[in-house]
Design an enzyme around this catalytic site. Structure first.
Site, PDB file in Angstrom:
ATOM      1  N   CYS A 143      19.232 -25.249 -51.969  1.00  0.00           N
ATOM      2  CA  CYS A 143      18.178 -25.168 -51.544  1.00  0.00           C
ATOM      3  C   CYS A 143      17.525 -26.374 -51.452  1.00  0.00           C
ATOM      4  O   CYS A 143      17.284 -27.220 -52.343  1.00  0.00           O
ATOM      5  CB  CYS A 143      17.201 -24.366 -52.646  1.00  0.00           C
ATOM      6  SG  CYS A 143      15.578 -23.743 -51.977  1.00  0.00           S
ATOM      7  N   CYS A 197      16.390 -27.484 -44.155  1.00  0.00           N
ATOM      8  CA  CYS A 197      16.011 -26.139 -45.045  1.00  0.00           C
ATOM      9  C   CYS A 197      17.280 -25.378 -44.795  1.00  0.00           C
ATOM     10  O   CYS A 197      17.738 -25.007 -43.571  1.00  0.00           O
ATOM     11  CB  CYS A 197      14.623 -25.563 -44.335  1.00  0.00           C
ATOM     12  SG  CYS A 197      14.581 -23.922 -44.996  1.00  0.00           S
TER      13      CYS A 197
HETATM   14  N1  DGL Z   1      15.964 -22.258 -49.061  1.00  0.00           N
HETATM   15  C1  DGL Z   1      14.600 -23.237 -48.932  1.00  0.00           C
HETATM   16  C2  DGL Z   1      15.114 -24.695 -48.470  1.00  0.00           C
HETATM   17  O1  DGL Z   1      16.410 -24.967 -48.236  1.00  0.00           O
HETATM   18  C3  DGL Z   1      13.704 -22.454 -47.933  1.00  0.00           C
HETATM   19  C4  DGL Z   1      13.241 -21.095 -48.429  1.00  0.00           C
HETATM   20  C5  DGL Z   1      11.812 -21.096 -49.343  1.00  0.00           C
HETATM   21  O2  DGL Z   1      10.891 -21.727 -49.257  1.00  0.00           O
HETATM   22  O3  DGL Z   1      12.593 -20.629 -50.575  1.00  0.00           O
HETATM   23  O4  DGL Z   1      14.173 -25.485 -48.206  1.00  0.00           O
END
Ligand code: DGL
Length: 299
Positions: A69, A202
């Site tokens: 993430c 993201c």
């Molecule tokens: N998985 C998160 C990222 O890679 C985005 C989703 C979220 O905001 O929880 O930034």
């Protein structure tokens, strides 16, 4: 067993690359769907939530966790590695999704496939980063890139609500218009500067990767972050074979969620590209974030 953590579904795009590239390993994925999205939360909330879920993965036998993430990696990883891990679990390791991207961009430590396919050939380069608001505000991408390649310039573009819209399954046309708007904003910031490459910073954004590619000038390449992370993990395991699958573990994948497994599994297949049946992270029912933070502050 290798743990893979994300706030929700996004990390499944990284997981897909990991399971495809390392079919002999055993993976345990944990999505904190009960608290997703993280992108709009405070830094303290993101840190506390991430720490809690990584501890869950450690308890279930993961010695190595990939923090799949960008938001959690940007906001929480350094603090977890410096302040928490050395006392809480000194034998365990947490890897983020930034260092692989930065290494691929700067061609430093990129030795899996020889020269990095993403390192532009000339000295001064401009990289665009699309990410959640928290990731952009953390300035982790520019800081990490500039530490290794001071001549590289980084233009960041926050994409508020794009991850949520993808997760909610917003109509493709509306997603395309949203992506076009963010690309337009980044290109306006770049002005006459030639963009060499963009990073979709993201984990949700690969699902609208075609919209980014269509909206960007044709000569701007888009980095495949999940593939870059997978290649980096291959290299890491070669250097640290102690984190490879033990002979008593079978290769494969297990998926856990803090949310509703049925609802999560229905959406997850879109991110994973194959059926992805989740089970509930037993015994951990959703609770208000405020309680988590109050508890940890009292410790
Ligand atoms: N998985 C998160 C990222 O890679 C985005 C989703 C979220 O905001 O929880 O930034």
């Amino acid at each position: 067993m290798i743990g893979v953590f994300d706030s929700g579904h996004g990390g499944l795009t990284v997981l897909r690359a990991l399971t495809t590239t390392l079919p002999d390993e055993r993976f345990l994925y944990l999505g904190d769907h009960a608290y997703a999205p993280y992108g709009m939360r405070s830094n303290e909330e993101i840190y506390q939530l991430t720490r809690r879920r990584i501890a869950d993965l450690f308890e279930r036998g993961c010695d190595l966790v990939v923090l799949a993430c960008n938001t959690a990696s940007a906001v929480a990883l350094r603090r977890l590695q410096q302040d928490w891990l050395p006392t809480a679990a000194p034998q365990k390791r947490i890897l983020g999704v930034f260092v692989p991207v930065v290494e691929a961009l700067t061609a430093q430590d990129w030795y899996v496939r020889g020269p990095s396919p993403y390192a532009p050939p000339r000295a001064a380069r401009t990289v665009g980063v699309f990410a959640t608001r928290r990731t952009v505000e953390s300035r982790s991408f520019p800081t990490e890139i500039k530490a290794r390649a001071p001549s590289m310039s980084v233009i960041q573009q926050p994409c508020p609500r794009l991850a949520e819209a993808i997760e909610e399954g917003l109509a493709d046309d509306a997603l395309r218009r949203g992506v076009e708007r963010y690309v337009g904003q980044l290109l306006a910031k770049a002005g006459r500067t030639q963009l060499d490459l963009v990073v979709l910073g993201c984990t949700h954004f690969p699902l609208v990767g075609d919209h980014f590619r269509a909206a960007l000038p044709r000569d701007v390449r888009v980095m495949d972050q999940p593939d870059v992370v997978a290649q980096s993990l291959v290299a890491y395991l070669a250097r640290h074979p102690e984190f490879k699958r033990r002979p008593d573990e079978t290769p494969g994948l297990e998926l856990l969620t803090s949310g509703d497994p049925k609802a999560v599994s229905e959406i997850a297949a879109r991110f994973y590209g194959a059926p992805a049946p989740f089970r509930h992270l037993s015994g951990v029912e959703p609770e208000p974030t405020e309680t988590l933070i109050a508890e940890s502050e009292a410790q």
